[in-house]
Write an enzyme that holds these catalytic residues in place. Structure first.
Site, PDB file in Angstrom:
ATOM      1  N   GLY A  30     -23.045   2.072  12.029  1.00  0.00           N
ATOM      2  CA  GLY A  30     -21.904   1.960  11.135  1.00  0.00           C
ATOM      3  C   GLY A  30     -21.351   0.560  11.283  1.00  0.00           C
ATOM      4  N   GLY A  81     -17.085  -2.028  12.751  1.00  0.00           N
ATOM      5  CA  GLY A  81     -18.303  -2.128  13.530  1.00  0.00           C
ATOM      6  C   GLY A  81     -18.726  -3.573  13.735  1.00  0.00           C
ATOM      7  N   LYS A 111      -4.279   9.382  17.159  1.00  0.00           N
ATOM      8  CA  LYS A 111      -4.803   8.414  16.193  1.00  0.00           C
ATOM      9  C   LYS A 111      -4.960   9.049  14.818  1.00  0.00           C
ATOM     10  CE  LYS A 111      -6.870   4.725  14.503  1.00  0.00           C
ATOM     11  NZ  LYS A 111      -8.265   4.398  14.841  1.00  0.00           N
ATOM     12  N   ASN A 155      -3.391   5.685   6.255  1.00  0.00           N
ATOM     13  CA  ASN A 155      -4.529   5.601   5.337  1.00  0.00           C
ATOM     14  C   ASN A 155      -4.191   6.094   3.931  1.00  0.00           C
ATOM     15  OD1 ASN A 155      -5.893   4.650   7.576  1.00  0.00           O
ATOM     16  ND2 ASN A 155      -7.692   5.912   7.228  1.00  0.00           N
ATOM     17  N   SER A 195      -9.041   1.478   6.298  1.00  0.00           N
ATOM     18  CA  SER A 195     -10.391   1.715   5.787  1.00  0.00           C
ATOM     19  C   SER A 195     -10.394   2.590   4.542  1.00  0.00           C
ATOM     20  CB  SER A 195     -11.263   2.349   6.876  1.00  0.00           C
ATOM     21  OG  SER A 195     -10.709   3.587   7.295  1.00  0.00           O
TER      22      SER A 195
END
Length: 317
Positions: free
Chosen positions: A7, A12, A183, A191, A256
């Site tokens: 990933g 990453g 988290k 998000n 993300s």
């Protein structure tokens, strides 16, 4: 240490660069052809907050192209694709390979347990961030940390040492499940709400009712956590959220999920707010805020994919 990062997207790539700079042998594994081609031909461009850029050369390939054996595999693939990734890289995993999952969302360890021994599984959570600018280029903001725990009491000293040599601020936890839920609580606020408000993290912080919305989401997560036997410290999550709003931490970062929406991809919403809403239904706990956020994000996914498809049609004409 020989390390594969499965990933090799924004985060990453950032982790890979930090490990390579510390002297480790790093390769990236990903399925995005344009990203792989850009990195392998021109290098990975890393842009800092001050505007400075530097190129790094880390070999990146598809899961089926990778050969060899690895001491450590860091899993940063999206949770919905984790099972497929582990299936594809199975030939790379020996009985001595340790696997550290840092992907967002819940349910990752259960997926890993279908592929490897519990002695090989390290559950982790990270507050490091990174933005993907374009194929082969990332923008890194702020600093972060990693909390991790061996699921079956394996010796992870070498892994922790490697991460800290790279400046990744790794810390062993005796209850990483709570850290993962912590988290997931942060992600279930930042998000989807940055997507729905079209904002980065700092901009979200300027919304007058932003923290009220956060508290609505987190109160439901706490109720679900109580039913599941997991302590969810809402005040601690709110404190971390306040810190993340600062530009020197992650304020300039677009999470993300925001990046996935912009790219027309499916998000991890079903493993964040959707996961908590599902647990709520199973335990007869009302989770209207998490359920609504989940439905809105799925609607946003559909809208953005149609927009991108129309843009592509126009470009081809």
């Amino acid at each position: 240490m020989k390390i594969a990062i499965a990933g090799f997207g924004a985060l990453g790539a950032r982790v890979g660069v930090m490990l390579q700079r510390a002297g480790h042998d790093v390769i990236g594994i990903d399925g995005w052809a344009a990203h792989i081609a850009a990195i392998n031909t021109k290098g990975l461009t890393v842009t800092e907050d001050d505007g400075s850029s530097k190129k790094y050369f880390i070999p990146v390939m598809t899961p089926k192209e990778v050969t060899g054996e690895f001491d450590l595999v860091i899993l940063l693939t999206k949770t919905p694709q984790l099972d497929r990734m582990l299936t594809d890289i199975q030939p790379l995993i020996t009985k001595q390979t340790q696997l550290l999952v840092l992907s967002n969302g819940l349910g990752n360890v259960e997926v890993m347990a279908k592929h490897v021994s519990s002695q090989q599984i390290i559950a982790g959570v990270t507050l490091w961030t990174s933005d993907l600018v374009q194929p082969g280029e990332i923008h890194v903001t702020g600093t972060g940390s990693i909390k991790l725990q061996a699921i079956d009491h394996a010796d992870i000293t070498a892994v922790v040492t490697a991460l800290n040599e790279a400046g990744l601020n790794a810390e062993v936890s005796d209850n990483v499940v709570e850290a993962i839920w912590h988290k997931a609580g942060i992600n279930s606020v930042l998000n989807p709400l940055t997507v729905l408000l079209d904002a980065n993290i700092a901009e979200f912080g300027t919304a007058g009712n932003g923290m009220d919305l956060a508290l609505n989401i987190l109160d439901e997560i706490k109720q679900v956590g109580d039913a599941a036997g997991v302590n969810v410290d809402v005040n601690s999550i709110l404190s971390d959220l306040s810190n993340l709003l600062k530009p020197e931490n992650a304020g300039n970062h677009y999470p993300s999920m925001y990046q996935d929406i912009q790219a027309g991809k499916r998000t991890e919403i079903d493993f964040l707010n959707g996961y908590f809403a599902k647990l709520g239904r199973e335990n007869h706990i009302a989770t209207p805020f998490n359920a609504l956020v989940t439905r809105l994000i799925h609607a946003k996914e559909d809208i953005e994919r149609v927009k991108l498809a129309k843009q592509q049609e126009t470009f081809e004409i």
